[in-house]
Design an enzyme around this catalytic site. Structure first.
Site, PDB file in Angstrom:
ATOM      1  CB  SER A  82      34.350  51.735   7.898  1.00 47.32           C
ATOM      2  OG  SER A  82      35.020  52.800   8.519  1.00 47.32           O
ATOM      3  CB  THR A 143      53.187  54.245  11.159  1.00 46.93           C
ATOM      4  OG1 THR A 143      53.469  54.331  12.569  1.00 46.93           O
ATOM      5  CG2 THR A 143      53.375  55.619  10.523  1.00 46.93           C
ATOM      6  CE1 TYR A 179      33.814  56.449   4.749  1.00 50.34           C
ATOM      7  CE2 TYR A 179      35.848  56.632   6.000  1.00 50.34           C
ATOM      8  CZ  TYR A 179      34.647  55.985   5.738  1.00 50.34           C
ATOM      9  OH  TYR A 179      34.294  54.891   6.481  1.00 50.34           O
ATOM     10  CB  SER A 180      35.650  63.150   7.834  1.00 49.55           C
ATOM     11  OG  SER A 180      36.110  63.498   9.132  1.00 49.55           O
ATOM     12  CG  ASN A 181      36.989  57.270  10.001  1.00 46.91           C
ATOM     13  OD1 ASN A 181      36.118  56.474   9.670  1.00 46.91           O
ATOM     14  ND2 ASN A 181      38.219  57.231   9.507  1.00 46.91           N
ATOM     15  CB  THR A 313      34.935  48.426   2.268  1.00 47.80           C
ATOM     16  OG1 THR A 313      35.261  49.814   2.354  1.00 47.80           O
ATOM     17  CG2 THR A 313      34.516  48.071   0.861  1.00 47.80           C
ATOM     18  N   GLY A 314      35.181  47.777   5.204  1.00 46.38           N
ATOM     19  CA  GLY A 314      35.736  48.128   6.503  1.00 46.38           C
ATOM     20  C   GLY A 314      37.180  47.698   6.619  1.00 46.38           C
ATOM     21  CB  SER A 339      45.562  41.780   4.020  1.00 47.90           C
ATOM     22  OG  SER A 339      44.764  40.957   3.217  1.00 47.90           O
TER      23      SER A 339
END
Length: 373
Positions: A82, A143, A179-181, A313-314, A339
């Site tokens: 993001s 998932t 927050y909405s993509n 952040t992304g 990660s």
């Protein structure tokens, strides 16, 4: 202090209370230890670049690929998730500065018939996440198993918007923050409608080429990360699955860009230094909504020591990115970590405090909300 949810595609959310380590006496001198802690606490690899005036520190830790001894490349490329939103917002605000669109334009005016109630949603509300539109990534690649199964699936922006608008809005436009993509998919479509060019073309000609970001690209439909890079992973049934190869069309305008720590610092230095936007548009970008700390594709974070930093952040499958900056002091930090089993929340936060907090300042106990995707 709360670092608001500012990641990318929604795979998992972790709300954790953190107790960061005491602020470092010499920020640049402690970054090696803090980066090593990111690896120790759950990342196969991590890379960063820290600029403090003329001093530049580039560090890498961990391995480029699990099961092999090759170290992570310090100049490695990665998916920035993001952080892409700042690029998309910059292009949109350049169009505002050129008088081609207005932040007060309705979605209906720019994209007729695409969004129910679009006449009451403005472009500003898309950019600062106050539109109330449902976040489509709550239903897409939710998932690890779904991500692996559909890793090569191609999505169109229209399909993503249709998923979102099939759900009820969260609240009336402009009355709250969430927050909405979906918002940035629509911003990408507006940019294409106004310019007559693909979004990737506009990002390339307005940002990437002028700034000489040689290691930054919008991958379109390529699933590969070219050049040196660390591999990204997801945990499936307790085992790591290499997810480096990925079709990121589901992250159009939201989280699809590939870059490096050096290029991200160069981009934000130019942006926050006034080289990419006119003063009025940069001011708009830094005007935050409600108590979110979120402006127009840019987030403000107040660290426990009282220092304020700007960036984003992304998160995207396999990769987590922090890019935060303090232009008035000449400090810029970009970090990428891979990660898959455990997010090194405390270690990541401690990198920020080491870079930006002076010696002897209080630590604090922030709530850190990360989107990992």
């Amino acid at each position: 202090m709360r670092l608001q949810r500012i990641g990318a595609v929604a795979l998992a959310f972790a709300l954790v209370t953190l107790v960061p380590a005491p602020a470092a006496a010499d920020p640049a001198g402690t970054l090696r230890d803090e980066l090593d802690a990111v690896v120790t606490d759950g990342s196969p690899s991590a890379v960063l670049e820290f600029r403090d005036g003329r001093h530049v520190e580039r560090l890498a830790g961990g391995v480029a690929e699990l099961g092999r001894q090759r170290p992570a490349p310090v100049n490695g490329r990665f998916r920035i998730g993001s952080v892409t939103k700042t690029f998309s917002s910059t292009v949109a605000l350049q169009l505002v500065g050129e008088g081609r669109i207005s932040l007060d334009d309705s979605v209906e005016r720019r994209l007729p018939g695409v969004v129910p109630n679009g006449r009451n949603i403005t472009l500003r509300q898309l950019l600062n996440h106050t539109s109330g539109l449902y976040n489509y990534t709550d239903d897409v690649l939710v998932t690890p198993e779904q991500v692996v199964r559909d890793r090569y699936k191609r999505w169109t922006p229209q399909q993503l918007v249709a998923l979102a608008t099939s759900r009820d809005p969260l609240f009336p436009p402009g009355t709250a923050w969430s927050y909405s993509n979906t918002n940035y998919v629509l911003i990408g479509l507006v940019i294409e409608q106004v310019t007559g060019h693909p979004l990737q073309t506009e990002v390339d000609r307005r940002i990437i080429r002028p700034l000489g970001l040689r290691d930054t690209e919008v991958p379109r439909n390529s699933v590969r990360i070219s050049g040196p890079h660390a591999h990204g992973y997801l945990q499936v049934n307790g085992e790591p699955v290499d997810i480096t190869a990925l079709n990121v069309s589901s992250s159009y305008a939201v989280g699809d860009i590939i870059s490096t720590t050096r290029d991200l610092n160069t981009f934000y230095a130019a942006l926050l230094g006034g080289r990419l936007l006119k003063p009025a548009q940069l001011t708009e970008m830094k005007t935050t909504a409600f108590d979110s700390g979120y402006g127009l594709g840019l987030s403000k974070v107040a660290l426990p020591c009282g220092t304020e930093i700007w960036g984003h952040t992304g998160g995207i499958p396999g990769y987590l990115t922090f890019s935060f900056h303090q232009p008035e002091t000449g400090r810029y930090l970009s970090l990428s970590a891979t990660s898959y089993a455990m997010v090194p929340d405390v270690a990541l936060f401690n990198v920020l405090t080491a870079a930006f907090c002076p010696s002897g300042t209080p630590g604090g106990t922030p709530d850190l909300l990360l989107d990992i995707a």
